[in-house]
Motif scaffolding. Sequence first.
Motif, PDB file in Angstrom:
ATOM      1  N   PHE A  45      -2.505  11.751  13.914  1.00  0.00           N
ATOM      2  CA  PHE A  45      -1.302  10.541  13.634  1.00  0.00           C
ATOM      3  C   PHE A  45      -0.863  10.850  12.584  1.00  0.00           C
ATOM      4  CE2 PHE A  45       0.221   6.372  13.068  1.00  0.00           C
ATOM      5  CZ  PHE A  45       0.295   6.002  14.407  1.00  0.00           C
ATOM      6  N   PRO A  46       0.347  11.769  12.517  1.00  0.00           N
ATOM      7  CA  PRO A  46       1.060  11.915  11.538  1.00  0.00           C
ATOM      8  C   PRO A  46       2.109  10.905  10.635  1.00  0.00           C
ATOM      9  CG  PRO A  46       2.255  12.951  13.265  1.00  0.00           C
ATOM     10  CD  PRO A  46       0.754  12.298  13.729  1.00  0.00           C
ATOM     11  N   PHE A  47       2.338  10.908   9.540  1.00  0.00           N
ATOM     12  CA  PHE A  47       3.485   9.740   8.886  1.00  0.00           C
ATOM     13  C   PHE A  47       4.969  10.081   9.767  1.00  0.00           C
ATOM     14  CE2 PHE A  47       0.564   9.197   5.585  1.00  0.00           C
ATOM     15  CZ  PHE A  47       0.972   8.003   4.997  1.00  0.00           C
ATOM     16  N   PRO A  48       5.969   9.327   9.702  1.00  0.00           N
ATOM     17  CA  PRO A  48       7.155   9.588  10.198  1.00  0.00           C
ATOM     18  C   PRO A  48       7.556  11.138   9.553  1.00  0.00           C
ATOM     19  CG  PRO A  48       6.860   7.295   9.956  1.00  0.00           C
ATOM     20  CD  PRO A  48       5.613   7.991   9.516  1.00  0.00           C
ATOM     21  N   SER A  49       8.469  11.531  10.164  1.00  0.00           N
ATOM     22  CA  SER A  49       8.867  12.947   9.803  1.00  0.00           C
ATOM     23  C   SER A  49       9.870  12.834   8.432  1.00  0.00           C
ATOM     24  CB  SER A  49       9.758  13.972  10.804  1.00  0.00           C
ATOM     25  OG  SER A  49      10.785  12.991  11.237  1.00  0.00           O
ATOM     26  N   ALA A  50      10.479  11.622   8.318  1.00  0.00           N
ATOM     27  CA  ALA A  50      11.265  11.403   6.976  1.00  0.00           C
ATOM     28  C   ALA A  50      10.585  10.883   5.727  1.00  0.00           C
ATOM     29  CB  ALA A  50      12.462  10.482   7.446  1.00  0.00           C
ATOM     30  N   MET A  95      -2.949  12.851   3.328  1.00  0.00           N
ATOM     31  CA  MET A  95      -3.508  11.455   3.425  1.00  0.00           C
ATOM     32  C   MET A  95      -3.663  10.864   4.685  1.00  0.00           C
ATOM     33  SD  MET A  95      -1.602   8.683   1.230  1.00  0.00           S
ATOM     34  CE  MET A  95      -2.555   7.157   1.713  1.00  0.00           C
ATOM     35  N   GLN A  96      -3.028  11.326   5.780  1.00  0.00           N
ATOM     36  CA  GLN A  96      -2.804  10.803   7.158  1.00  0.00           C
ATOM     37  C   GLN A  96      -3.984  11.081   7.820  1.00  0.00           C
ATOM     38  OE1 GLN A  96       0.775  13.112   8.350  1.00  0.00           O
ATOM     39  NE2 GLN A  96      -0.526  14.878   9.294  1.00  0.00           N
ATOM     40  N   SER A 109       5.731   5.470  -0.443  1.00  0.00           N
ATOM     41  CA  SER A 109       5.731   4.120  -1.148  1.00  0.00           C
ATOM     42  C   SER A 109       4.779   3.410  -0.672  1.00  0.00           C
ATOM     43  CB  SER A 109       7.094   3.513  -1.219  1.00  0.00           C
ATOM     44  OG  SER A 109       7.489   3.148   0.179  1.00  0.00           O
ATOM     45  N   ARG A 110       4.308   2.251  -1.553  1.00  0.00           N
ATOM     46  CA  ARG A 110       3.465   1.239  -1.119  1.00  0.00           C
ATOM     47  C   ARG A 110       3.867   0.748   0.568  1.00  0.00           C
ATOM     48  NH1 ARG A 110       4.604  -0.024  -6.018  1.00  0.00           N
ATOM     49  NH2 ARG A 110       2.840   0.153  -7.653  1.00  0.00           N
ATOM     50  N   GLU A 111       5.055   0.433   0.571  1.00  0.00           N
ATOM     51  CA  GLU A 111       5.657  -0.231   1.713  1.00  0.00           C
ATOM     52  C   GLU A 111       5.480   0.859   3.032  1.00  0.00           C
ATOM     53  OE1 GLU A 111       7.151  -2.214  -1.600  1.00  0.00           O
ATOM     54  OE2 GLU A 111       7.363  -0.148  -1.041  1.00  0.00           O
ATOM     55  N   GLN A 112       5.911   2.272   2.733  1.00  0.00           N
ATOM     56  CA  GLN A 112       5.608   3.195   3.763  1.00  0.00           C
ATOM     57  C   GLN A 112       4.093   3.188   4.217  1.00  0.00           C
ATOM     58  OE1 GLN A 112       7.727   5.950   1.393  1.00  0.00           O
ATOM     59  NE2 GLN A 112       9.440   6.268   2.956  1.00  0.00           N
ATOM     60  N   VAL A 113       3.170   3.328   3.073  1.00  0.00           N
ATOM     61  CA  VAL A 113       1.661   3.393   3.568  1.00  0.00           C
ATOM     62  C   VAL A 113       1.369   2.174   4.279  1.00  0.00           C
ATOM     63  CG1 VAL A 113      -0.520   3.690   2.670  1.00  0.00           C
ATOM     64  CG2 VAL A 113       1.133   5.053   1.524  1.00  0.00           C
TER      65      VAL A 113
END
Length: 367
Positions: free
Chosen positions: A6-11, A1-2, A17-21
Amino acid sequence: MQFPGFPFPSATPEFPSREQVQEYVRSYASHHNLRNLVQLNTHVLSISYVNNQWQCISRDLVHNRTNTEYFDAMFVCTGRVSHPFIPDIPGLQELKLQRPGNVISAKEFRKATDYKGQNVMVVGGAFSAYDIARQLSYTTNRLHVSMPERDHEKEPPCLDGFNKDNLPVIHPVIKKVDTHLVYFTDDSYIMMPDTIIFATGYLYSYPFIDNTNPLAMACSQIDPLQSVRCFTDGHNINDLYEYLIYIYNPSLAVFGVPFNVAPFPLYEHQAHFLAHLYKGEVKLPSFDKMKEMWEQLVIERPGKLLFKMGLEQIPYRNSLMDMIQEQVKDECPTSKRLEYVTEESQWAMRLKKPELHLQALGYGTKF
């Protein structure tokens, strides 16, 4: 979904989670210096098309004042997951009054441990219902799921990833409820659960648009005597070219209408297309042609199928790219970030094989 490029952090886990999004979106905004373009704590009261400009009336909630501004184009980016749709089931309104908190929507669900030891029913048969029911199978005393029978799928639903010691009891559609019982269309019934969670979709809701007067958004070239349908009936939006541009006034674009999509990449393709359109580099078909294409789409994809994309998002996103490639002669830096989509992409494989989606969720994960 990124977002592309602009990728999400590797970890980040497969299903963040909602907070990570939220942190990802904030990071994207900071990276591209977008925060100074966003005005928060503002309630949009109305938008209308006045003297060939968009009039936006809003309320500044910090300073408690009303502002009127004018724009050449208007993008509506409020999405479709803010107003849950709960079916009109006989007895449900009375139940909600008599037992406050007994009936909620999937939007209100936060964590499965909130329902530890309860008897819970989840209503719905799509991804949200499955995900919520799977989590609840590890915390509830008894779990029920009510879902429509699918004509193309007469076999039991896949329960991989559920707690094998608390598999849900599957029921058909709810026929009616009272304060003590839930009745189903096959004439069976159960005792009223402690909580009923409706994962039955969302309504398209735009309270700042006068839905009773669609001509208030039409451009001056439209015959005022022409019959114009309401902008939305809640379940669908009318007269959108490429699921995006209001045919009666192409200076209005509505993001986030299709569902069952990879959201951020889809929005990026839509925004990229609109940037070229409003720069004058991409031309739209004639009004009559756009209307003809819309009417054909309504025939081919009736009802809820109209905006349910699934794998259809692949040719859709590629068609936006095609229009840009065919009409824009000079490459701009942003065009290099977007690529054509194939059915071999990871999210596309998940849509074709739901078991891959369940595997990614993690078998036996407790909540």
